[in-house]
Write a protein that holds these residues in place. Structure first.
Motif, mmCIF file in Angstrom:
data_model
loop_
_atom_site.group_PDB
_atom_site.id
_atom_site.type_symbol
_atom_site.label_atom_id
_atom_site.label_comp_id
_atom_site.label_asym_id
_atom_site.label_seq_id
_atom_site.Cartn_x
_atom_site.Cartn_y
_atom_site.Cartn_z
ATOM 1 N N HIS A 148 31.805 19.869 2.586
ATOM 2 C CA HIS A 148 32.234 18.592 3.147
ATOM 3 C C HIS A 148 32.044 17.511 2.104
ATOM 4 N N PRO A 149 33.072 16.709 1.822
ATOM 5 C CA PRO A 149 32.954 15.692 0.776
ATOM 6 C C PRO A 149 32.061 14.512 1.126
ATOM 7 N N ASN A 150 31.794 14.310 2.422
ATOM 8 C CA ASN A 150 30.909 13.223 2.858
ATOM 9 C C ASN A 150 31.334 11.871 2.261
ATOM 10 N N VAL A 151 32.579 11.538 2.454
ATOM 11 C CA VAL A 151 33.083 10.243 2.002
ATOM 12 C C VAL A 151 32.462 9.149 2.865
ATOM 13 N N SER A 152 31.869 8.171 2.240
ATOM 14 C CA SER A 152 31.123 7.145 2.964
ATOM 15 C C SER A 152 32.064 6.155 3.648
ATOM 16 N N PRO A 153 31.574 5.519 4.732
ATOM 17 C CA PRO A 153 32.373 4.463 5.371
ATOM 18 C C PRO A 153 32.716 3.340 4.397
ATOM 19 N N HIS A 154 31.829 3.063 3.455
ATOM 20 C CA HIS A 154 32.102 2.028 2.449
ATOM 21 C C HIS A 154 33.305 2.415 1.597
ATOM 22 N N ALA A 155 33.347 3.668 1.160
ATOM 23 C CA ALA A 155 34.472 4.133 0.339
ATOM 24 C C ALA A 155 35.775 4.051 1.115
ATOM 25 N N VAL A 156 35.734 4.423 2.377
ATOM 26 C CA VAL A 156 36.929 4.354 3.218
ATOM 27 C C VAL A 156 37.411 2.913 3.338
ATOM 28 N N ALA A 157 36.480 1.988 3.561
ATOM 29 C CA ALA A 157 36.843 0.583 3.717
ATOM 30 C C ALA A 157 37.431 0.018 2.425
ATOM 31 N N VAL A 158 36.844 0.392 1.287
ATOM 32 C CA VAL A 158 37.335 -0.100 0.001
ATOM 33 C C VAL A 158 38.748 0.403 -0.264
ATOM 34 N N MET A 159 38.991 1.690 -0.029
ATOM 35 C CA MET A 159 40.313 2.245 -0.290
ATOM 36 C C MET A 159 41.346 1.689 0.679
ATOM 37 N N ARG A 160 40.972 1.539 1.934
ATOM 38 C CA ARG A 160 41.899 0.971 2.926
ATOM 39 C C ARG A 160 42.289 -0.448 2.543
ATOM 40 N N GLU A 161 41.327 -1.227 2.099
ATOM 41 C CA GLU A 161 41.601 -2.598 1.676
ATOM 42 C C GLU A 161 42.480 -2.622 0.431
ATOM 43 N N ALA A 162 42.249 -1.683 -0.478
ATOM 44 C CA ALA A 162 43.048 -1.614 -1.702
ATOM 45 C C ALA A 162 44.501 -1.275 -1.390
ATOM 46 N N LEU A 163 44.718 -0.364 -0.464
ATOM 47 C CA LEU A 163 46.086 -0.011 -0.078
ATOM 48 C C LEU A 163 46.800 -1.212 0.537
ATOM 49 N N ALA A 164 46.100 -1.934 1.404
ATOM 50 C CA ALA A 164 46.705 -3.110 2.038
ATOM 51 C C ALA A 164 47.035 -4.169 0.999
ATOM 52 N N ALA A 165 46.164 -4.334 -0.009
ATOM 53 C CA ALA A 165 46.369 -5.353 -1.031
ATOM 54 C C ALA A 165 47.560 -5.043 -1.930
ATOM 55 N N MET A 166 47.989 -3.796 -1.963
ATOM 56 C CA MET A 166 49.134 -3.426 -2.798
ATOM 57 C C MET A 166 50.439 -3.991 -2.254
ATOM 58 N N ALA A 167 50.442 -4.403 -0.988
ATOM 59 C CA ALA A 167 51.644 -4.975 -0.358
ATOM 60 C C ALA A 167 52.866 -4.095 -0.605
ATOM 61 N N MET A 168 52.712 -2.810 -0.367
ATOM 62 C CA MET A 168 53.809 -1.869 -0.586
ATOM 63 C C MET A 168 54.976 -2.171 0.339
ATOM 64 N N ASN A 169 56.185 -2.050 -0.189
ATOM 65 C CA ASN A 169 57.361 -2.201 0.666
ATOM 66 C C ASN A 169 57.588 -0.893 1.428
ATOM 67 N N PRO A 170 58.448 -0.913 2.461
ATOM 68 C CA PRO A 170 58.627 0.291 3.285
ATOM 69 C C PRO A 170 59.057 1.528 2.502
ATOM 70 N N TYR A 171 59.821 1.355 1.443
ATOM 71 C CA TYR A 171 60.266 2.500 0.646
ATOM 72 C C TYR A 171 59.081 3.126 -0.087
ATOM 73 N N GLN A 172 58.192 2.286 -0.592
ATOM 74 C CA GLN A 172 56.986 2.792 -1.231
ATOM 75 C C GLN A 172 56.064 3.453 -0.217
ATOM 76 N N ILE A 173 55.941 2.834 0.949
ATOM 77 C CA ILE A 173 55.097 3.396 2.003
ATOM 78 C C ILE A 173 55.570 4.793 2.376
ATOM 79 N N VAL A 174 56.865 4.932 2.610
ATOM 80 C CA VAL A 174 57.400 6.242 3.002
ATOM 81 C C VAL A 174 57.223 7.243 1.868
ATOM 82 N N ALA A 175 57.504 6.821 0.640
ATOM 83 C CA ALA A 175 57.351 7.719 -0.507
ATOM 84 C C ALA A 175 55.909 8.199 -0.637
#
Length: 269
Positions: A148-175
């Motif tokens: 089990h990789p035991n990914v921490s809640p902190h790591a999840v929050a950081v990555m989720r925030e980073a994805l949101a900050a990328m402001a991907m357009n729908p084509y990038q999101i789907v890709a």
């Protein structure tokens, strides 16, 4: 998912056209569509025209139409499929897709090694691990065998925030969603799309364990070969879509056009 899951036999359209071209949508400046014999095609599984906010990407879709014979085979039209899927992604539908991407981060394929080829996988994956640590400040777990990789809640929050900050357009999101689905990884397609690894290396990483198993136990024709061809097709299409749409702002993509008259479109295409 945002791509077509219908089999080829389900209402397949006969290829009747001789000429394929790309044309702008006059009612929506900066958007393009594919024309067959002078008529606009529809997005897959939609009554709307196939509308693309990039002329280069529209030509990729046109090439897929030009190469069709007999009946339309959507498995051989991955760019058109991604573009069609993006038309279904409204602004409020982006956050759920980020959550979908995060489901891969919890048990990302880049965390795991098969014991017999661990050293080979280490050499291929280490540049991705280094990039993730440098870019996001997150360690990349390394597990040989089952664990089990035991990914921490902190790591999840950081990555989720980073994805949101990328402001991907729908084509990038789907890709990105499609590439994550076919690699069981968020980190691998992210690294591929950001130039950390090239396409041949990404494909080598993705197939490393299966290729080892095939070497040891043999290939099942009609399964391994077809599956590999489908995976390669999808990942290549996603990488190209990301590249062509990287400089198209989210604001433009969210102003998705609608057909002024469905009678102008090719029925069933």
């Amino acid at each position: 998912m945002d791509v077509s899951l219908k089999p080829r036999s389900a209402g397949a359209t006969r290829v009747f056209w001789k000429d394929v071209d790309v044309a702008p949508l006059p009612e929506h400046p900066g958007w393009y569509t594919v024309m067959v014999d002078g008529r606009r095609v529809k997005a897959f599984e939609s009554d709307l025209p196939l509308a693309v906010p990039s002329e280069e990407l529209a030509y990729c879709c046109a090439q897929e139409y030009a190469e069709q014979t007999g009946h339309i085979n959507k498995l051989l039209m991955p760019m058109t499929d991604v573009c069609s899927g993006a038309l279904h992604v409204a602004p409020q539908m982006i956050p759920p897709r980020l959550d979908y991407l995060m489901s891969f981060f919890q048990n990302d394929n880049m965390y795991f090694r098969a014991a017999p080829i661990a050293h080979q996988q280490d050499a291929l994956i280490q540049p991705i691990a280094d990039w993730v640590e440098k870019t996001y400040g997150l360690p990349v777990p390394r597990i040989v065998g089952i664990g089990h990789p035991n990914v921490s809640p902190h790591a999840v929050a950081v990555m989720r925030e980073a994805l949101a900050a990328m402001a991907m357009n729908p084509y990038q999101i789907v890709a990105l969603c499609v590439a994550a689905q076919f690699t069981s990884s968020l980190l691998l397609p992210l690294a591929l799309f950001h130039g950390v690894v090239d396409l041949p290396t990404a494909l080598q990483i993705n197939r490393a364990e299966e290729m080892h198993n095939i070497t040891e136990a043999g290939m099942v024709e009609g399964y391994h070969d077809i599956r590999e061809a489908d995976v390669v097709t999808k990942i290549c299409a996603c990488a190209m879509t990301w590249k062509l749409m990287a400089n198209v702002p989210l604001s433009k993509c969210l102003a998705m056009p609608r057909a002024s008259s469905p009678l102008d479109d090719v029925d069933g295409v």
